[in-house]
Enzyme design. Structure first.
Site, PDB file in Angstrom:
ATOM      1  N   GLN A  32     -61.263 -26.892  -9.444  1.00 55.77           N
ATOM      2  CA  GLN A  32     -61.100 -27.306  -8.023  1.00 55.77           C
ATOM      3  C   GLN A  32     -61.807 -28.329  -7.359  1.00 55.77           C
ATOM      4  OE1 GLN A  32     -61.591 -24.123  -5.295  1.00 55.77           O
ATOM      5  NE2 GLN A  32     -59.743 -24.807  -3.978  1.00 55.77           N
TER       6      GLN A  32
ATOM      7  N   GLU B 220     -54.604 -18.663  -3.400  1.00 58.86           N
ATOM      8  CA  GLU B 220     -55.868 -18.111  -3.830  1.00 58.86           C
ATOM      9  C   GLU B 220     -56.302 -16.770  -3.209  1.00 58.86           C
ATOM     10  OE1 GLU B 220     -59.394 -20.491  -2.554  1.00 58.86           O
ATOM     11  OE2 GLU B 220     -60.625 -19.342  -3.892  1.00 58.86           O
TER      12      GLU B 220
END
Ligand code: FAD
Lengths: 398, 379
Positions: free
Chosen positions: A131, A249
């Site tokens: 990420q 997430e």
């Protein structure tokens, strides 16, 4: 209100249970009895094989559509899977950033071609994702990011630096946020790219963490040419796309966190049983008992708060205020748990890997130190409280 | 799995909220708590009319025959309105004890009248020692010729001064274990030798009494269930009442959170609303976590009561441990975030704060229940 499983869910549970019985790696069970974290750098190959095995058995991507490599099941099956994995202390999922964030985001925003290209290989662990959000001057204030992408023909040329990028050294792909329109308001000029980590111009420098392990990295991007077909969700729409990633997430990782807390607690109780205090097991010490019981309660509370959130999801409703509390529950509970592990070990808590006197090969020392990051990674506790205060309770911005 | 409420339960919640906003607003709460009785016959009759006095009583006794998950909804609303009076003691203590332990004749005599609002009941179990377990029951009941003579004191008895009957836990024999030898007696108001004294309490909305028995002599008709076998039904009643109390606490905590958030939006200092300051906002976020988690574990405990699952007592203790701490924290934070106005008698916050404190210490505080959790999970 009914906490029972339907016959179909029951049979799914049995399927998972009997598969785990046969397929759980034996060496894992023998070596890793404790902690809730292991230094991942010790075990990348192992964890990659484990995920592949889960994938081959059909246990990865349960809620993802079938046409993109998933099984098209509900969050209920996902929950059952995680609960069963907790019971046997199964190893964690290596490609978690892909499974928890990149995959759902691509499924939500991707073109048909992107959806056919990426998700399945995430599940099989053939392609690892990292990420690329945070930068030296953009963490909590992510919209301040400065990495630039400039159009040149049918490519975008990227320059900038990312930091704290976990598993970049392993990754095949990055979820990259870069500024494509510097003149637009901060949130409007950002684009989400699917970046091939093998492209020329990418330099990865490992950063040694508090634990001594280099788990995250600096990533330098120098004139990296990304094809325009690698944009996800449209030009200058990266903020909305990226926020979806964060929502997934916090939601999807919630299941995993619940399980990790349970595994860590069971490990801690075993540790306390084996540790003597004034001639008796530490579990008989009145103060330790109080603390262990509170952790037990908090772990269960976390589970039932999760059950309320899942019930809403299953009914097709939006998650309510209860859903926003999960990350904070995990952080607070897990850090307290790790502190208690140190307290129970007493002077032995000072010894780490390599000492014959270290308890459980020093694994607790690693997971204790690692737990410090829980309140920073994935949104700091302060930011989570801002979000709850402003979005859930409707308090004015500062 | 469905860990949510049904449409009927949602309807019960909105009905109860509207009803209590109309029938028991804070002016009414204050008027009632100032008096010695805290009992308003008109309100009582309306509670009966709604069917709520018999909510968990079986239909054969004039009740609605509903479960604890239903009851939790109503109790949350009762806690939200800090309703004074003997609802809790009548339905969850006296009434439930009669239902759990009473002989057929006792149930037939009392339960329909309780559901109709004609009679009220309570339960005396704790003594001046303040011990929670069966060891705490020492009030003696000497047996001779089929009659029992009871002497001793029960303390912290809810609403005994307005009750028509008091269920009293007494020791008829010293058995092998502390559980053994406890017997429940049903003593109607006015039984000779029964003296009830109202105690001044911090939480004026919930009245507590000293019930002293001096040679109270009763026959077999007063015995509830088996002689010497009273602990088991008593502990079942206490567990259930604890779940209902947790629900009441959740409702109160939710209301404190709402009051605080509303205030934080309008109260200005240094030219901006206090809710924009993180010192305030983050505290409010912590309150939300406490409130939502309290609900989760309380709903689970209620479900466990309805299903009769073996982990029921564990669920009860997890809930009481969590909610005791949580409501105390929330109520205190509510006052802090209101500043001076929160410290006044005039503001309603102190009603919640005091209810939180009283509830925390009723049926065992967090420390007690954490130890019980430790035992039940074999630590
Ligand atoms: C182990 C680990 C792994 C990570 N992995 C990744 C990854 O893979 N990819 C990635 O992109 N990032 C990753 N991160 C980065 C992480 O998301 C950021 O560290 C985090 O968002 C905080 O940003 P920052 O470090 O810039 O701190 P800052 O934003 O500078 O914050 C510093 C302090 O100020 C507080 N603060 C900041 N703003 C406010 C505010 N408005 N109100 C109140 N307090 C505030 C913060 O809470 C914090 O305490 C990782 C971090 C860690 C520790």
């Amino acid at each position: 209100m009914d906490l029972a499983l339907t016959p179909e869910q029951m049979s799914f549970r049995n399927e998972v249970r009997s598969w785990l019985k046969v397929n759980l790696p034996k060496d894992w069970v023998e070596t890793v009895r404790a902690g809730s974290d292991i230094p991942r750098s010790d075990a990348y190959d192992f964890l990659s094989r484990w995920q592949r095995k889960l994938y081959d058995a059909g246990f990865m991507g349960l809620t993802w559509p079938k046409e993109y490599g998933g099984r098209g099941l509900t969050f209920m099956e996902e929950l059952i899977l995680h609960q069963e994995m907790a019971l046997v202390k199964a190893p964690p999922i290596l490609n978690i950033l892909a499974i928890g964030m990149a995959g759902p985001t691509i499924i939500a925003y991707g073109t048909e071609e992107q959806k056919r290209r990426y998700p399945a290989k995430m599940l099989s662990c053939e392609e690892i994702w990292c990420q690329g959000y945070s930068e030296p001057n953009a963490g909590s204030d992510l919209a301040a990011l400065q990495t630039r992408a400039v159009k040149d023909g049918d490519c975008w040329v990227v320059n900038g630096q990312k930091v704290w990028t976990s598993v970049a050294q392993l990754a095949d792909w990055m979820m990259l946020l870069a500024r494509t329109d510097p003149d637009a308001p901060r949130h409007k000029g950002i684009t989400y790219f699917l970046l091939d980590m093998k492209l020329p111009g990418i330099t990865i420098k490992p950063l040694k963490q508090i634990t001594g392990d280099p788990e995250f990295n600096e990533v330098y991007l120098d004139n990296v040419r990304v094809h325009e077909s690698q944009i996800l969700g449209g030009l200058n729409n990266g903020w909305a796309v990226g926020m979806t990633t964060l929502m997934y997430e916090r939601l999807a990782l919630g299941f995993g966190l619940q399980v990790r807390l349970r595994i860590a607690l069971d490990g801690l109780i075993e540790l306390a049983r084996r540790t003597r205090r004034n001639g008796s097991p530490a579990t008989k010490d009145a103060t330790i008992r109080q603390k262990l019981a509170q952790l037990w309660i908090d772990t269960e509370v976390f589970k039932y708060t999760g059950a309320r959130a899942i019930t809403k999801l299953l009914k097709g409703e939006l998650p309510g205020p209860e859903a926003s509390t999960g990350k904070m529950m995990w952080v607070e509970g897990h850090q307290r748990l790790q502190e208690l592990a140190m307290e129970i070990q007493g002077p032995y808590s000072q010894l780490t890997r390599g000492s014959k006197w270290a308890i459980e090969s020093g694994l607790w020392q690693y997971s204790f130190l690692r737990s410090l990051a829980n309140s920073i990674e994935g949104g700091t506790t302060e930011i989570m409280k801002n979000i709850i205060g402003e979005r859930v309770l409707g308090l004015p911005k500062g | 799995m469905n860990f949510g409420f049904s449409e009927e339960q949602d309807l019960l919640r909105s009905t109860a909220r509207k009803f209590l906003e109309n029938e028991c607003p804070s002016v009414k709460v204050r008027a009632l708590m100032d008096g010695p009785e805290a009992m308003d016959p008109a309100l009582w009759a309306k509670l009966a009319e709604q069917g709520w006095l018999g909510l968990i009583s079986p239909e054969e006794y004039g009740g609605m025959g509903l479960g604890f998950v239903d009851l939790v909804v109503l109790m949350e609303e009762m806690g939200r309105a800090v309703v004074p009076g003997p609802y809790f003691s009548t339905v969850l203590l006296g009434g439930l004890a009669i239902l759990e332990a009473g002989a057929a004749a006792q149930k037939k005599e009392w339960l329909p009248k309780i559901a109709e609002g004609e009679k009220r009941a309570t339960l005396g179990w704790m003594e001046p020692s303040a011990m929670l377990g069966p060891q705490g029951v020492t009030l003696g009941a000497a047996q001779s010729g089929g009659r029992f003579t009871l002497s001793g004191t029960k303390l912290f008895v809810h609403d005994a001064h307005t009750a028509d009957a008091i269920v009293v836990a007494a020791r008829t024999s010293s058995g092998k274990t502390a559980e053994d030898g406890i017997t429940l007696f049903l003593l109607p108001k006015g039984t000779p030798g029964l003296q009830v004294t109202l105690l001044p309490t911090m939480d004026q909305t919930r009245k507590l009494c000293d019930v002293t028995l001096t040679n109270v002599t009763v026959g077999a008709e007063a015995v509830m269930g088996e002689v010497g076998g009273g602990w088991q039904p008593l502990s079942r009643v206490l567990d259930r009442a604890t779940v209902a109390l947790c629900a009441e606490m959740c409702g109160g905590a939710q209301k404190v959170l709402e009051m605080t958030v509303e205030y934080a939006k309008i109260r200005q200092t240094f030219g901006r609303p206090i809710g924009s300051y993180q010192g305030v906002k983050h505290k409010a976020a912590d309150m939300l976590v406490d409130v939502e988690n309290s609900k989760s574990i309380t709903y689970y405990a209620a479900w466990a009561m309805d299903e009769g699952v073996p982990e029921g007592p564990l669920a009860v203790s997890m809930a009481k441990a969590y909610v005791s701490d949580a409501y105390r924290r929330v109520a205190a934070a509510g006052i802090q975030l209101h500043g001076g106005i929160g410290f006044t008698w005039e503001h309603d916050l102190h009603l919640y704060f005091k209810r939180a404190k009283g509830s925390e210490l009723t049926f065992g505080d967090a420390t007690h229940h954490r130890e019980r959790v430790a035992q039940l999970v074999n630590l």
